[in-house]
Write an enzyme that holds these catalytic residues in place. Structure first.
Site, PDB file in Angstrom:
ATOM      1  N   GLU A   1      18.667  28.442  16.702  1.00  0.00           N
ATOM      2  CA  GLU A   1      17.984  27.328  17.395  1.00  0.00           C
ATOM      3  C   GLU A   1      17.074  26.675  16.376  1.00  0.00           C
ATOM      4  OE1 GLU A   1      18.722  26.419  20.364  1.00  0.00           O
ATOM      5  OE2 GLU A   1      19.945  28.155  20.893  1.00  0.00           O
ATOM      6  N   GLU A  10      21.336  29.439  24.136  1.00  0.00           N
ATOM      7  CA  GLU A  10      20.562  30.485  24.797  1.00  0.00           C
ATOM      8  C   GLU A  10      20.530  30.177  26.292  1.00  0.00           C
ATOM      9  OE1 GLU A  10      16.858  30.189  22.458  1.00  0.00           O
ATOM     10  OE2 GLU A  10      17.460  32.057  21.494  1.00  0.00           O
ATOM     11  N   ASN A  42       5.441  27.988  17.289  1.00  0.00           N
ATOM     12  CA  ASN A  42       4.953  26.912  18.173  1.00  0.00           C
ATOM     13  C   ASN A  42       4.748  27.351  19.616  1.00  0.00           C
ATOM     14  OD1 ASN A  42       7.821  27.031  18.295  1.00  0.00           O
ATOM     15  ND2 ASN A  42       7.860  25.006  19.207  1.00  0.00           N
ATOM     16  N   CYS A  65       9.860  21.802  19.844  1.00  0.00           N
ATOM     17  CA  CYS A  65      11.110  21.310  19.255  1.00  0.00           C
ATOM     18  C   CYS A  65      11.738  20.228  20.122  1.00  0.00           C
ATOM     19  CB  CYS A  65      12.079  22.467  19.062  1.00  0.00           C
ATOM     20  SG  CYS A  65      12.331  23.384  20.587  1.00  0.00           S
TER      21      CYS A  65
HETATM   22  P1  NAD Z   1      10.390  28.871  10.046  1.00  0.00           P
HETATM   23  O1  NAD Z   1      11.855  28.665   9.870  1.00  0.00           O
HETATM   24  O2  NAD Z   1       9.514  28.690   8.877  1.00  0.00           O
HETATM   25  O3  NAD Z   1      10.095  30.350  10.574  1.00  0.00           O
HETATM   26  C1  NAD Z   1      10.643  30.862  11.764  1.00  0.00           C
HETATM   27  C2  NAD Z   1      10.693  32.366  11.677  1.00  0.00           C
HETATM   28  O4  NAD Z   1      11.612  32.733  10.655  1.00  0.00           O
HETATM   29  C3  NAD Z   1       9.374  33.022  11.313  1.00  0.00           C
HETATM   30  O5  NAD Z   1       9.248  34.248  12.011  1.00  0.00           O
HETATM   31  C4  NAD Z   1       9.536  33.279   9.826  1.00  0.00           C
HETATM   32  O6  NAD Z   1       8.750  34.339   9.355  1.00  0.00           O
HETATM   33  C5  NAD Z   1      11.010  33.616   9.747  1.00  0.00           C
HETATM   34  N1  NAD Z   1      11.620  33.408   8.435  1.00  0.00           N
HETATM   35  C6  NAD Z   1      11.270  32.500   7.479  1.00  0.00           C
HETATM   36  N2  NAD Z   1      12.070  32.634   6.408  1.00  0.00           N
HETATM   37  C7  NAD Z   1      12.948  33.628   6.693  1.00  0.00           C
HETATM   38  C8  NAD Z   1      14.016  34.224   5.976  1.00  0.00           C
HETATM   39  N3  NAD Z   1      14.342  33.837   4.752  1.00  0.00           N
HETATM   40  N4  NAD Z   1      14.705  35.215   6.567  1.00  0.00           N
HETATM   41  C9  NAD Z   1      14.398  35.613   7.814  1.00  0.00           C
HETATM   42  N5  NAD Z   1      13.386  35.106   8.536  1.00  0.00           N
HETATM   43  C10 NAD Z   1      12.673  34.105   7.982  1.00  0.00           C
HETATM   44  O7  NAD Z   1       9.980  27.940  11.253  1.00  0.00           O
HETATM   45  P2  NAD Z   1       8.511  27.698  11.837  1.00  0.00           P
HETATM   46  O8  NAD Z   1       7.776  26.811  10.891  1.00  0.00           O
HETATM   47  O9  NAD Z   1       7.924  28.992  12.251  1.00  0.00           O
HETATM   48  O10 NAD Z   1       8.843  26.900  13.175  1.00  0.00           O
HETATM   49  C11 NAD Z   1       8.996  25.522  13.252  1.00  0.00           C
HETATM   50  C12 NAD Z   1      10.460  25.149  13.343  1.00  0.00           C
HETATM   51  O11 NAD Z   1      11.061  25.795  14.455  1.00  0.00           O
HETATM   52  C13 NAD Z   1      10.667  23.676  13.582  1.00  0.00           C
HETATM   53  O12 NAD Z   1      11.690  23.218  12.746  1.00  0.00           O
HETATM   54  C14 NAD Z   1      11.105  23.598  15.040  1.00  0.00           C
HETATM   55  O13 NAD Z   1      11.901  22.510  15.377  1.00  0.00           O
HETATM   56  C15 NAD Z   1      11.858  24.869  15.172  1.00  0.00           C
HETATM   57  N6  NAD Z   1      11.983  25.258  16.572  1.00  0.00           N
HETATM   58  C16 NAD Z   1      13.204  25.147  17.176  1.00  0.00           C
HETATM   59  C17 NAD Z   1      13.348  25.484  18.523  1.00  0.00           C
HETATM   60  C18 NAD Z   1      14.676  25.393  19.205  1.00  0.00           C
HETATM   61  O14 NAD Z   1      14.813  25.949  20.288  1.00  0.00           O
HETATM   62  N7  NAD Z   1      15.670  24.725  18.650  1.00  0.00           N
HETATM   63  C19 NAD Z   1      12.244  25.943  19.232  1.00  0.00           C
HETATM   64  C20 NAD Z   1      11.010  26.032  18.581  1.00  0.00           C
HETATM   65  C21 NAD Z   1      10.892  25.691  17.244  1.00  0.00           C
END
Ligand code: NAD
Length: 480
Positions: A248, A461, A150, A282
């Protein structure tokens, strides 16, 4: 077609198994480059490079490390235009957003931690007449940083910068959905004089490259930002290996509006907190609770402003919303609009895909959407949608709105609008969230702790919190 490469041991290289995957441009819905589909073999190469680099990087004076990182920050700034265009094209966000928020923030992240480390002092505890304790703060070694799509470079750098500043070597994986600016970062690291192997950037799928990072025994900590389900999997995998974990995760943030607020300021900020970055932040306030006495006024003015919001291709200077990040994500968001209707909600504006003129007709555009008439505990109000969809709900008392606000599994951030100072403090104290904004949204000071409670994550963080995470304390006692 352009093929991106991994950045390992200071050089760009093809994935060991030679496999690539398509990268789509959200604005057009077309494939525009390919990225490595890395495997455990690529992770192994990166670990070997990082092991070799670790004594050099961790042994450098803080001053030298800081200078290289400042150069890295300046290197991104010098290529601002290239980074801005790449971020917008890869993610679908308006060019203006990438220019004003994403890339300047990546510059600040590197600069902030490059200079923070100069002031990071270890603690000492004196025991009167007995002796003194001093606590060394050593880097962990090799750490893994995994980030979402995002805010691609913004969140990638938010992890990498403190990890590097603290003296660690990094194996980092951006989201496979938005790899481009992370790819460009390798070149900037080279130019900044970062020793080979200190920063390694791998591309590919979470279940393959990401999983291999999480499982590698020589990677001592995982800093992850992404979905709650992925976070849960990572925690389950890494915990038995006793890795340090910073998670996060998702959010479903309340935006609570009292009748005594500054209505004009609240309205314009609420438009941003609902739909900035197509609602894919997020911290967006997707559940809007409005005190009943101003509910109708709010509804009328908010819905009219939302209906006038310009959705356009990211290069259009008038665009307030661009494209959402991918086709599956667009379909997920639309499925939630259908669910909201099934759950008894009324779509007041939006709720549908926007088909643009050629060449953008296959792009992933959604009209910003406002829904009312839903119960606070229905799925639409409990599950993270992460798109341009908000619900509005009236409330009568503080107790009632607190109960509704705290009813989800999440606890990332909350926004309160009121001019009653006592109420603001009272509510801020009781709300389940790691971050509370009063009469504001997304005002960020990089020194403050950032993170969530409940299913929104573990750890914080930002500022010293990040430097503490990326270092291991070792206490030494000396007898007087
Ligand atoms: P996602 O969990 O699908 O992927 C995030 C990252 O993790 C990607 O690089 C992905 O390739 C990797 N990943 C996926 N499966 C994995 C595994 N089994 N092992 C290791 N790595 C893996 O999330 P997304 O769809 O990319 O992002 C959206 C989500 O992120 C939303 O839920 C949003 O709320 C959250 N988010 C949270 C924050 C925060 O600071 N709390 C900030 C931004 C986004």
């Amino acid at each position: 077609m352009e093929k991106l490469q991994n950045f390992i041991d200071g050089n760009y290289c093809a994935p060991v198994e030679g496999q690539y995957m398509d990268n789509f441009e959200p604005a057009t819905g077309k494939v525009y480059c390919q990225i490595p589909n890395s495997t455990a073999k690529d992770v192994e190469l990166a670990v070997i490079a990082a092991e070799k680099a670790y004594p050099i990087w961790s042994g450098m004076s803080i001053d030298e490390r800081s200078k290289i990182m400042v150069k890295l920050s300046e290197g991104i700034e010098a290529r601002m235009d290239e980074f801005v265009k790449a971020e917008s094209r890869d993610n679908g966000k308006p060019l203006s957003l990438a220019a004003h928020v994403d890339i300047p923030r990546a510059v600040s992240n590197f600069h902030f931690f490059a200079t923070a480390i100069l002031h990071y002092a270890s603690e000492s505890h004196n025991m009167e007449g007995v002796g003194v304790n001093y606590t060394l703060r050593k880097p962990l070694g090799i750490v893994g940083c995994i980030s979402p799509w995002n805010l691609p470079l913004y969140l990638f750098s938010w992890k990498i910068a403190p990890a590097l500043a603290a003296g660690n070597c990094v194996i980092a994986k951006p989201s496979e959905v938005t790899p481009y600016t992370a790819y460009l970062l390798g070149k900037v690291a080279q130019e900044a004089g970062m020793p080979a192997g200190v920063l390694n950037i791998l591309h590919g799928q979470g279940g393959a490259a990401g999983d291999a990072i999480v499982k590698h025994p020589k990677i001592k900590a995982i800093s992850f930002t992404g979905g709650t389900q992925t976070g849960e999997y990572i925690a389950r995998t890494a915990a038995p290996m006793f890795k340090k974990l910073s998670l996060e995760l998702g959010g479903k943030n309340p935006n609570i509006i009292f009748a005594d607020c500054d209505f004009k300021d609240m309205l314009s900020t609420t438009l941003r907190s609902s739909f900035a970055n197509q609602g894919q932040i997020c911290l967006c306030g997707s559940r809007i609770f409005v005190e009943r006495s101003i509910y109708d006024k709010f509804k009328e003015e908010f819905v009219s402003r939302v209906a006038d919001t310009v959705v356009a291709h990211p290069d259009d200077p008038k665009a307030k919303l661009g494209a959402v990040v991918s086709k599956p994500h667009m379909e997920k968001v639309l499925s939630y609009v259908e669910l909201a209707k099934e759950e008894g909600g009324t779509v007041l504006t939006g709720g549908e895909r926007v088909i643009m003129d050629a060449p953008y007709e296959e792009g992933y555009y959604l009209r910003p959407t406002v829904i009312e008439g839903l119960k606070f505990d229905c799925r639409t109000n409990q599950e993270e949608i992460f798109g341009p969809v908000v619900t509005i709900t009236p409330f009568d008392t503080e107790e009632e709105v607190l109960m509704m606000a705290n009813s989800t599994q999440y606890g990332l951030s909350a926004t309160l609008w009121t001019s009653d100072l006592k109420r603001a403090h009272r509510m801020a104290d009781k709300i389940d969230a790691g971050i509370v904004w009063i009469n504001a949204w997304l005002v960020r000071d990089l020194r403050t702790p950032f993170g969530g409670v409940k299913a929104s994550g573990v750890g914080r963080e930002g500022g010293w919190e990040a430097l503490r995470f990326f270092t291991e304390p070792k206490n030494v006692f000396v007898k007087y």
